[in-house]
Write a protein that holds these residues in place. Structure first.
Motif, PDB file in Angstrom:
ATOM      1  N   PHE A 182       0.823  -1.223   0.113  1.00 47.10           N
ATOM      2  CA  PHE A 182       0.136   0.290  -0.140  1.00 47.10           C
ATOM      3  C   PHE A 182       0.547   1.489  -0.174  1.00 47.10           C
ATOM      4  N   SER A 183       0.019   2.293  -0.701  1.00 47.78           N
ATOM      5  CA  SER A 183       1.063   3.256  -0.167  1.00 47.78           C
ATOM      6  C   SER A 183       0.137   4.664   0.186  1.00 47.78           C
ATOM      7  N   ILE A 184       0.290   4.988   1.663  1.00 48.57           N
ATOM      8  CA  ILE A 184      -0.433   5.928   2.798  1.00 48.57           C
ATOM      9  C   ILE A 184       0.507   6.946   2.643  1.00 48.57           C
ATOM     10  N   THR A 185      -0.491   7.714   3.283  1.00 49.15           N
ATOM     11  CA  THR A 185      -0.029   8.902   2.711  1.00 49.15           C
ATOM     12  C   THR A 185      -0.751  10.102   4.312  1.00 49.15           C
ATOM     13  N   LEU A 186       0.878   9.881   5.681  1.00 50.93           N
ATOM     14  CA  LEU A 186      -0.033  10.074   6.977  1.00 50.93           C
ATOM     15  C   LEU A 186      -0.073  11.845   7.273  1.00 50.93           C
ATOM     16  N   PRO A 187       0.011  12.499   8.104  1.00 50.64           N
ATOM     17  CA  PRO A 187      -0.042  14.047   8.640  1.00 50.64           C
ATOM     18  C   PRO A 187       1.953  13.969   8.994  1.00 50.64           C
ATOM     19  N   ASN A 188       2.351  15.324   8.712  1.00 53.10           N
ATOM     20  CA  ASN A 188       3.424  14.941   9.478  1.00 53.10           C
ATOM     21  C   ASN A 188       3.736  14.256  11.126  1.00 53.10           C
ATOM     22  N   GLU A 189       2.736  15.294  11.923  1.00 54.85           N
ATOM     23  CA  GLU A 189       3.341  13.622  12.810  1.00 54.85           C
ATOM     24  C   GLU A 189       2.853  12.668  13.134  1.00 54.85           C
TER      25      GLU A 189
ATOM     26  N   ASP B 238       6.070  11.525  11.275  1.00 57.60           N
ATOM     27  CA  ASP B 238       7.354  11.288  12.999  1.00 57.60           C
ATOM     28  C   ASP B 238       7.413  10.723  13.243  1.00 57.60           C
ATOM     29  N   SER B 239       6.520  10.398  14.332  1.00 55.74           N
ATOM     30  CA  SER B 239       6.493   9.246  14.511  1.00 55.74           C
ATOM     31  C   SER B 239       6.711   8.040  14.525  1.00 55.74           C
ATOM     32  N   VAL B 240       6.340   7.783  13.615  1.00 55.20           N
ATOM     33  CA  VAL B 240       6.203   5.669  12.997  1.00 55.20           C
ATOM     34  C   VAL B 240       8.180   5.678  12.797  1.00 55.20           C
ATOM     35  N   ARG B 241       9.244   7.500  12.197  1.00 55.26           N
ATOM     36  CA  ARG B 241       9.840   7.073  12.000  1.00 55.26           C
ATOM     37  C   ARG B 241      11.444   6.899  12.806  1.00 55.26           C
TER      38      ARG B 241
END
Length: 94
Positions: free
Chosen positions: A7-14, A17-20
């Motif tokens: 899948f290709s997903i789009t997340l808010p920056n926050e 950042d949490s995932v990273r």
């Protein structure tokens, strides 16, 4: 047959950042693992909610329909909640 799908997903920056940060901390090996774990938690929450509705809410609603006299007034409900909070030593939110 593949047992996974990409899948290709789009997340808010926050959130991104949490995932990273989870990966950078070593808690997870990849971003996909973070997302999979989050989805597992969501599915577990949904399953628990379904069980609660099925096992507690629906029977209580049916019992109330069968005998409306067992309903509590607003004041009685507030008193019960307050006493339960006190028993658990939780401050009153009001």
């Amino acid at each position: 047959m593949r047992s996974t799908q990409q899948f290709s997903i789009t997340l808010p920056n926050e959130m991104a950042d949490s995932v990273r940060a989870k990966v950078a901390s070593g808690e997870y090996a990849t971003e996909s693992e973070v997302i999979r774990d989050g989805l597992r938690a969501l599915l577990a929450r949904d399953k628990a909610m379904d069980a609660w509705l099925r096992e507690q809410v629906i029977p209580a609603a049916r019992a109330l329909e069968a005998d409306p006299a067992q309903a509590l007034s607003l004041e009685q409900a507030q008193e019960r909640l307050t006493s339960r909070r006190r028993a658990r030593n939780v401050p009153n939110p009001v």
